[in-house]
Design a protein around this motif. Structure first.
Motif, PDB file in Angstrom:
ATOM      1  N   VAL A 121     -19.410  41.555  -5.844  1.00  0.00           N
ATOM      2  CA  VAL A 121     -19.261  41.736  -4.401  1.00  0.00           C
ATOM      3  C   VAL A 121     -20.550  42.363  -3.878  1.00  0.00           C
ATOM      4  O   VAL A 121     -21.086  43.289  -4.483  1.00  0.00           O
ATOM      5  N   ARG A 122     -21.024  41.866  -2.758  1.00  0.00           N
ATOM      6  CA  ARG A 122     -22.236  42.442  -2.180  1.00  0.00           C
ATOM      7  C   ARG A 122     -21.858  43.578  -1.224  1.00  0.00           C
ATOM      8  O   ARG A 122     -20.777  43.586  -0.645  1.00  0.00           O
ATOM      9  N   MET A 123     -22.793  44.511  -1.063  1.00  0.00           N
ATOM     10  CA  MET A 123     -22.532  45.657  -0.189  1.00  0.00           C
ATOM     11  C   MET A 123     -23.823  46.037   0.536  1.00  0.00           C
ATOM     12  O   MET A 123     -24.380  47.111   0.329  1.00  0.00           O
ATOM     13  N   GLY A 124     -24.298  45.132   1.364  1.00  0.00           N
ATOM     14  CA  GLY A 124     -25.489  45.396   2.148  1.00  0.00           C
ATOM     15  C   GLY A 124     -26.768  45.041   1.411  1.00  0.00           C
ATOM     16  O   GLY A 124     -26.774  44.776   0.208  1.00  0.00           O
ATOM     17  N   PRO A 125     -27.892  45.061   2.125  1.00  0.00           N
ATOM     18  CA  PRO A 125     -29.169  44.611   1.563  1.00  0.00           C
ATOM     19  C   PRO A 125     -29.935  45.680   0.799  1.00  0.00           C
ATOM     20  O   PRO A 125     -30.949  45.387   0.177  1.00  0.00           O
ATOM     21  N   ARG A 126     -29.465  46.933   0.840  1.00  0.00           N
ATOM     22  CA  ARG A 126     -30.217  48.015   0.218  1.00  0.00           C
ATOM     23  C   ARG A 126     -29.683  48.345  -1.172  1.00  0.00           C
ATOM     24  O   ARG A 126     -28.499  48.193  -1.449  1.00  0.00           O
ATOM     25  N   ILE A 127     -30.575  48.841  -2.025  1.00  0.00           N
ATOM     26  CA  ILE A 127     -30.176  49.273  -3.369  1.00  0.00           C
ATOM     27  C   ILE A 127     -29.713  50.721  -3.293  1.00  0.00           C
ATOM     28  O   ILE A 127     -30.461  51.605  -2.848  1.00  0.00           O
ATOM     29  N   LEU A 128     -28.503  50.980  -3.709  1.00  0.00           N
ATOM     30  CA  LEU A 128     -27.899  52.310  -3.606  1.00  0.00           C
ATOM     31  C   LEU A 128     -27.939  53.023  -4.953  1.00  0.00           C
ATOM     32  O   LEU A 128     -27.825  52.401  -6.006  1.00  0.00           O
ATOM     33  N   ARG A 129     -28.081  54.328  -4.899  1.00  0.00           N
ATOM     34  CA  ARG A 129     -27.964  55.132  -6.117  1.00  0.00           C
ATOM     35  C   ARG A 129     -26.537  55.035  -6.640  1.00  0.00           C
ATOM     36  O   ARG A 129     -25.608  54.714  -5.899  1.00  0.00           O
ATOM     37  N   THR A 130     -26.357  55.361  -7.913  1.00  0.00           N
ATOM     38  CA  THR A 130     -25.041  55.175  -8.531  1.00  0.00           C
ATOM     39  C   THR A 130     -23.943  55.924  -7.795  1.00  0.00           C
ATOM     40  O   THR A 130     -22.864  55.383  -7.559  1.00  0.00           O
ATOM     41  N   GLU A 131     -24.202  57.200  -7.419  1.00  0.00           N
ATOM     42  CA  GLU A 131     -23.157  57.964  -6.742  1.00  0.00           C
ATOM     43  C   GLU A 131     -22.898  57.427  -5.340  1.00  0.00           C
ATOM     44  O   GLU A 131     -21.758  57.427  -4.862  1.00  0.00           O
ATOM     45  N   THR A 132     -23.961  56.938  -4.665  1.00  0.00           N
ATOM     46  CA  THR A 132     -23.785  56.354  -3.340  1.00  0.00           C
ATOM     47  C   THR A 132     -23.010  55.046  -3.428  1.00  0.00           C
ATOM     48  O   THR A 132     -22.145  54.757  -2.594  1.00  0.00           O
ATOM     49  N   ALA A 133     -23.316  54.245  -4.439  1.00  0.00           N
ATOM     50  CA  ALA A 133     -22.643  52.952  -4.600  1.00  0.00           C
ATOM     51  C   ALA A 133     -21.145  53.118  -4.791  1.00  0.00           C
ATOM     52  O   ALA A 133     -20.338  52.448  -4.137  1.00  0.00           O
ATOM     53  N   ALA A 134     -20.765  54.015  -5.695  1.00  0.00           N
ATOM     54  CA  ALA A 134     -19.340  54.211  -5.974  1.00  0.00           C
ATOM     55  C   ALA A 134     -18.591  54.672  -4.730  1.00  0.00           C
ATOM     56  O   ALA A 134     -17.535  54.130  -4.382  1.00  0.00           O
ATOM     57  N   LEU A 135     -19.146  55.652  -4.039  1.00  0.00           N
ATOM     58  CA  LEU A 135     -18.436  56.243  -2.907  1.00  0.00           C
ATOM     59  C   LEU A 135     -18.418  55.300  -1.702  1.00  0.00           C
ATOM     60  O   LEU A 135     -17.414  55.220  -0.991  1.00  0.00           O
ATOM     61  N   THR A 136     -19.500  54.562  -1.498  1.00  0.00           N
ATOM     62  CA  THR A 136     -19.513  53.589  -0.403  1.00  0.00           C
ATOM     63  C   THR A 136     -18.513  52.471  -0.656  1.00  0.00           C
ATOM     64  O   THR A 136     -17.782  52.050   0.248  1.00  0.00           O
ATOM     65  N   ALA A 137     -18.463  52.002  -1.896  1.00  0.00           N
ATOM     66  CA  ALA A 137     -17.510  50.939  -2.239  1.00  0.00           C
ATOM     67  C   ALA A 137     -16.067  51.416  -2.064  1.00  0.00           C
ATOM     68  O   ALA A 137     -15.222  50.683  -1.526  1.00  0.00           O
ATOM     69  N   LEU A 138     -15.776  52.628  -2.517  1.00  0.00           N
ATOM     70  CA  LEU A 138     -14.428  53.169  -2.350  1.00  0.00           C
ATOM     71  C   LEU A 138     -14.066  53.309  -0.875  1.00  0.00           C
ATOM     72  O   LEU A 138     -12.955  52.983  -0.461  1.00  0.00           O
ATOM     73  N   ALA A 139     -15.017  53.799  -0.075  1.00  0.00           N
ATOM     74  CA  ALA A 139     -14.755  53.959   1.353  1.00  0.00           C
ATOM     75  C   ALA A 139     -14.517  52.605   2.020  1.00  0.00           C
ATOM     76  O   ALA A 139     -13.635  52.461   2.873  1.00  0.00           O
ATOM     77  N   CYS A 140     -15.301  51.595   1.624  1.00  0.00           N
ATOM     78  CA  CYS A 140     -15.102  50.251   2.175  1.00  0.00           C
ATOM     79  C   CYS A 140     -13.722  49.707   1.830  1.00  0.00           C
ATOM     80  O   CYS A 140     -13.018  49.155   2.690  1.00  0.00           O
ATOM     81  N   LEU A 141     -13.344  49.842   0.580  1.00  0.00           N
ATOM     82  CA  LEU A 141     -12.034  49.357   0.159  1.00  0.00           C
ATOM     83  C   LEU A 141     -10.908  50.043   0.919  1.00  0.00           C
ATOM     84  O   LEU A 141      -9.951  49.403   1.371  1.00  0.00           O
ATOM     85  N   GLN A 142     -11.010  51.361   1.075  1.00  0.00           N
ATOM     86  CA  GLN A 142      -9.964  52.096   1.790  1.00  0.00           C
ATOM     87  C   GLN A 142      -9.960  51.763   3.284  1.00  0.00           C
ATOM     88  O   GLN A 142      -8.900  51.659   3.907  1.00  0.00           O
ATOM     89  N   ALA A 143     -11.163  51.589   3.859  1.00  0.00           N
ATOM     90  CA  ALA A 143     -11.234  51.293   5.289  1.00  0.00           C
ATOM     91  C   ALA A 143     -10.721  49.900   5.613  1.00  0.00           C
ATOM     92  O   ALA A 143     -10.078  49.684   6.644  1.00  0.00           O
ATOM     93  N   LEU A 144     -10.972  48.945   4.730  1.00  0.00           N
ATOM     94  CA  LEU A 144     -10.582  47.557   4.988  1.00  0.00           C
ATOM     95  C   LEU A 144      -9.189  47.215   4.490  1.00  0.00           C
ATOM     96  O   LEU A 144      -8.495  46.372   5.075  1.00  0.00           O
ATOM     97  N   HIS A 145      -8.775  47.860   3.399  1.00  0.00           N
ATOM     98  CA  HIS A 145      -7.524  47.441   2.762  1.00  0.00           C
ATOM     99  C   HIS A 145      -6.594  48.605   2.405  1.00  0.00           C
ATOM    100  O   HIS A 145      -5.488  48.358   1.910  1.00  0.00           O
ATOM    101  N   GLY A 146      -7.024  49.844   2.611  1.00  0.00           N
ATOM    102  CA  GLY A 146      -6.217  50.995   2.202  1.00  0.00           C
ATOM    103  C   GLY A 146      -5.742  51.839   3.357  1.00  0.00           C
ATOM    104  O   GLY A 146      -5.318  51.301   4.399  1.00  0.00           O
ATOM    105  N   ASP A 147      -5.879  53.164   3.235  1.00  0.00           N
ATOM    106  CA  ASP A 147      -5.295  54.054   4.240  1.00  0.00           C
ATOM    107  C   ASP A 147      -6.321  54.646   5.204  1.00  0.00           C
ATOM    108  O   ASP A 147      -6.019  55.580   5.940  1.00  0.00           O
ATOM    109  N   LEU A 148      -7.543  54.101   5.237  1.00  0.00           N
ATOM    110  CA  LEU A 148      -8.530  54.523   6.246  1.00  0.00           C
ATOM    111  C   LEU A 148      -8.629  53.511   7.372  1.00  0.00           C
ATOM    112  O   LEU A 148      -9.506  53.599   8.216  1.00  0.00           O
TER     113      LEU A 148
END
Length: 242
Positions: A214-241
């Motif tokens: 799955v792509r997540m924007g054009p920029r390369i994210l650090r490992t901690e940024t990648a995990a947290l951004t992906a989790l936030a996206c999942l929750q915002a689009l399909h979860g409780d955010l």
């Protein structure tokens, strides 16, 4: 006024009197300097919160009286498992802490092709215990009464062999779809690499285990940024955010 929440690895029930475990007692007595009659809220991971008051405080012991159990539903309808490549320093701690705040259900630290941390079995176990303590603190802070589990550190291929969730994703800049285009109807497993990202062997193993990029924007994210951004996206689009 915010009530102090404490994780207690003990059976909890209304009407019970108990002494707090050493770590919780030290926090109450020496750090917070709480007194008899002060209110606290206890939880042990069973999904409930237990309102209590401090009954006695001394140098070695803190006692509480439990007087009410409450239902506080703070779990996401989207159950997310995070498979996280072990990263150096405090990056792993930050990832675990924030992942708990974002509603992750289980955390599997894994050794990947580019993992820069090498420890013996005993030290890995201590790491796991430390990370689990971070989970407890994060639950105290964010109000969760279900406690995510940090599983033992294993090699990636061993963890992938046990994945049974309906949806399995890893991040790939050249992937054809983003999180907003996904149709989710079950549990999710998210695989994130360490500082150097996932290697060719990791990606091959993930693909063999039916993980989809799955792509997540054009920029390369650090490992901690990648995990947290992906989790936030999942929750915002399909979860409780949402």
């Amino acid at each position: 006024m915010r009530i102090t929440r404490l994780y207690v690895d003990l059976p909890l029930q209304t009407g019970r009197k108990l002494s707090l475990p050493e770590n919780a007692a030290n926090h109450v007595a020496r750090v917070l300097r709480m007194r008899v009659g002060d209110a606290v809220q206890l939880f042990n991971g069973d999904g409930h919160a237990y309102d209590a008051t401090i009954s006695h405080v001394d140098k070695r012991d803190v006692g509480v009286d439990i007087h009410q159990m409450s239902e506080q539903h703070r779990e996401s309808p989207l159950s997310i498992t995070l498979i996280q490549g072990v990263s150096r320093g405090d990056r792993m701690e930050i990832t675990i802490q924030k992942a708990v705040e974002l509603g992750v259900g289980d955390i599997h630290p894994v050794i990947t092709e580019r993992c820069g941390v090498q420890l013996d079995e005993q030290r890995w176990q201590k790491k796991q215990e430390h990370w689990q303590a971070i989970v407890h603190s994060a639950c105290e802070q964010c109000g969760r009464n279900r406690v995510p589990t940090v599983h033992p550190v294993r090699k990636l291929d061993l963890v992938l062999a046990d994945v049974s969730t309906a949806h399995r994703f890893t991040l790939q800049p050249d992937a054809e779809q983003g999180f907003g285009e996904l149709k989710l109807h079950g549990d999710v497993t998210l695989l994130i690499g360490p500082e150097g990202g996932l290697g060719d062997l990791d990606l091959y193993q993930a693909s063999a285990a039916q993980f989809i990029g799955v792509r997540m924007g054009p920029r390369i994210l650090r490992t901690e940024t990648a995990a947290l951004t992906a989790l936030a996206c999942l929750q915002a689009l399909h979860g409780d955010l949402r």
